[in-house]
Enzyme design. Sequence first.
Site, mmCIF file in Angstrom:
data_model
loop_
_atom_site.group_PDB
_atom_site.id
_atom_site.type_symbol
_atom_site.label_atom_id
_atom_site.label_comp_id
_atom_site.label_asym_id
_atom_site.label_seq_id
_atom_site.Cartn_x
_atom_site.Cartn_y
_atom_site.Cartn_z
ATOM 1 N N THR A 14 0.863 -1.185 0.000
ATOM 2 C CA THR A 14 0.000 0.000 0.000
ATOM 3 C C THR A 14 0.900 1.235 0.000
ATOM 4 O O THR A 14 1.975 1.239 0.608
ATOM 5 C CB THR A 14 -0.954 0.028 1.215
ATOM 6 O OG1 THR A 14 -0.191 0.137 2.418
ATOM 7 C CG2 THR A 14 -1.833 -1.212 1.254
ATOM 8 N N TYR A 152 2.258 11.682 15.278
ATOM 9 C CA TYR A 152 2.810 10.736 14.293
ATOM 10 C C TYR A 152 3.485 9.564 15.022
ATOM 11 O O TYR A 152 3.245 8.399 14.704
ATOM 12 C CB TYR A 152 3.813 11.475 13.391
ATOM 13 C CG TYR A 152 4.557 10.581 12.439
ATOM 14 C CD1 TYR A 152 3.946 10.093 11.279
ATOM 15 C CD2 TYR A 152 5.875 10.197 12.697
ATOM 16 C CE1 TYR A 152 4.636 9.257 10.406
ATOM 17 C CE2 TYR A 152 6.562 9.376 11.832
ATOM 18 C CZ TYR A 152 5.946 8.903 10.678
ATOM 19 O OH TYR A 152 6.629 8.077 9.821
HETATM 20 N N1 LIG Z 1 10.884 8.377 4.940
HETATM 21 C C1 LIG Z 1 11.172 8.185 6.193
HETATM 22 O O1 LIG Z 1 12.190 8.715 6.709
HETATM 23 C C2 LIG Z 1 10.300 7.300 7.035
HETATM 24 C C3 LIG Z 1 10.786 6.877 8.277
HETATM 25 C C4 LIG Z 1 9.991 6.051 9.054
HETATM 26 C C5 LIG Z 1 8.763 5.625 8.593
HETATM 27 N N2 LIG Z 1 8.315 6.054 7.381
HETATM 28 C C6 LIG Z 1 7.010 5.570 6.929
HETATM 29 O O2 LIG Z 1 7.162 5.015 5.651
HETATM 30 C C7 LIG Z 1 5.909 5.089 4.946
HETATM 31 C C8 LIG Z 1 6.164 5.691 3.585
HETATM 32 O O3 LIG Z 1 6.707 6.974 3.744
HETATM 33 P P1 LIG Z 1 7.600 7.673 2.613
HETATM 34 O O4 LIG Z 1 8.615 8.496 3.320
HETATM 35 O O5 LIG Z 1 8.008 6.677 1.622
HETATM 36 O O6 LIG Z 1 6.514 8.693 2.036
HETATM 37 P P2 LIG Z 1 6.116 9.131 0.552
HETATM 38 O O7 LIG Z 1 7.297 9.200 -0.344
HETATM 39 O O8 LIG Z 1 5.293 10.351 0.757
HETATM 40 O O9 LIG Z 1 5.193 7.933 0.043
HETATM 41 C C9 LIG Z 1 3.925 7.716 0.597
HETATM 42 C C10 LIG Z 1 3.182 6.776 -0.291
HETATM 43 O O10 LIG Z 1 1.964 6.417 0.331
HETATM 44 C C11 LIG Z 1 0.881 6.832 -0.481
HETATM 45 N N3 LIG Z 1 -0.211 7.186 0.404
HETATM 46 C C12 LIG Z 1 -0.242 8.145 1.360
HETATM 47 N N4 LIG Z 1 -1.429 8.129 1.976
HETATM 48 C C13 LIG Z 1 -2.151 7.132 1.416
HETATM 49 C C14 LIG Z 1 -3.458 6.615 1.605
HETATM 50 N N5 LIG Z 1 -4.290 7.146 2.500
HETATM 51 N N6 LIG Z 1 -3.864 5.571 0.842
HETATM 52 C C15 LIG Z 1 -3.042 5.040 -0.084
HETATM 53 N N7 LIG Z 1 -1.797 5.474 -0.319
HETATM 54 C C16 LIG Z 1 -1.373 6.523 0.414
HETATM 55 C C17 LIG Z 1 1.415 7.949 -1.360
HETATM 56 O O11 LIG Z 1 0.711 8.124 -2.567
HETATM 57 P P3 LIG Z 1 -0.585 9.110 -2.644
HETATM 58 O O12 LIG Z 1 -0.207 10.368 -1.938
HETATM 59 O O13 LIG Z 1 -0.828 9.281 -4.116
HETATM 60 O O14 LIG Z 1 -1.705 8.380 -1.990
HETATM 61 C C18 LIG Z 1 2.799 7.373 -1.633
HETATM 62 O O15 LIG Z 1 2.721 6.314 -2.569
HETATM 63 C C19 LIG Z 1 4.974 5.877 5.851
HETATM 64 O O16 LIG Z 1 4.162 4.985 6.580
HETATM 65 C C20 LIG Z 1 5.930 6.617 6.769
HETATM 66 O O17 LIG Z 1 5.308 6.949 7.971
HETATM 67 C C21 LIG Z 1 9.049 6.888 6.597
#
Ligand SMILES: NC(=O)c1ccc[n+]([C@@H]2O[C@H](COP(=O)([O-])OP(=O)(O)OC[C@H]3O[C@@H](n4cnc5c(N)ncnc54)[C@H](OP(=O)(O)O)[C@@H]3O)[C@@H](O)[C@H]2O)c1
Length: 257
Positions: A14, A152
């Site tokens: 997802t 968060y």
């Molecule tokens: N990057 C980090 O440093 C980091 C660290 C710890 C944890 N995380 C976690 O990793 C995950 C991904 O983060 P990321 O940094 O890769 O962010 P990202 O680049 O913003 O990617 C988020 C992805 O999730 C999708 N998305 C967001 N809300 C959604 C929803 N309600 N339904 C379906 N798709 C949804 C977005 O596409 P759309 O907007 O088009 O829906 C996109 O594909 C998150 O759970 C975040 O909390 C990230």
Amino acid sequence: METQVLKGRVALVTGGTTGIGFGSAKRLIEAGAIVYITGRRQQVLDEAVAKLGPSAHGIQADAASKSDAQRVADTIKAAHGQLDILFANAGGGHATPLADLTEEQIDSELSINVKGVVLTVQSLLGVLKDGASVILNASITADMGLPGFAVYAATKAAVRSLARSWTTDLKDRKIRVNTISPGVVPTEGYSHEQKMTQQQVDDYVARVASEIPVGRVGTVEDIGDALVFLASDASSFITGIDLIVDGGQTRVYAGKN
Ligand SMILES: NC(=O)c1ccc[n+]([C@@H]2O[C@H](COP(=O)([O-])OP(=O)(O)OC[C@H]3O[C@@H](n4cnc5c(N)ncnc54)[C@H](OP(=O)(O)O)[C@@H]3O)[C@@H](O)[C@H]2O)c1
């Protein structure tokens, strides 16, 4: 070493259109899996599927919507009958001082990061194969007490807790449930969720890298590699854990003696 460790398996990521989800989908495909990705923005979804190639399929869906989650489950069931690997990754949030938190932001982060994960797993119960591997994306923020990240971080603590409970709920079906807690992984989310400019991201990365024992921030592929491990039979004796993938940031002192 066998590289196609997931050959023929069906996976769902997802939020797989950018960032960690996209990098994880890429690694799953390299390991031989057929991968479904979801996201809310149709155009970004189409571009991601095109980049990932013929083993990727896209379903436009909001993970926080019960009807969308059910439609994703129905689509995979119709095409493959069952699902071997689930990475509930969709999520996000941004830093806001406690005094400035709005009800809307609280609802949004709880809705996507907690309700969305529950609905995703619940909707897929009838599609997940016995013996499947479920991985939830948490975060090191759940342990850290970072300024402005209270809500968060609380959502990610909830995700870790959900995984432990579901390990019990699903043990009779031999479904393993684990979380991955990524550390600092610069992604598209830093600009569109955190509202950081590229200069702010660069400055942050340069500063934080010195606090990480391995000397660098993470990549989306680092998380994808951990995901492939938890998805594969190589981790068949591992369930209910939180796999921290942070270059040692939260567990090891990175300074000088
Ligand atoms: N990057 C980090 O440093 C980091 C660290 C710890 C944890 N995380 C976690 O990793 C995950 C991904 O983060 P990321 O940094 O890769 O962010 P990202 O680049 O913003 O990617 C988020 C992805 O999730 C999708 N998305 C967001 N809300 C959604 C929803 N309600 N339904 C379906 N798709 C949804 C977005 O596409 P759309 O907007 O088009 O829906 C996109 O594909 C998150 O759970 C975040 O909390 C990230």
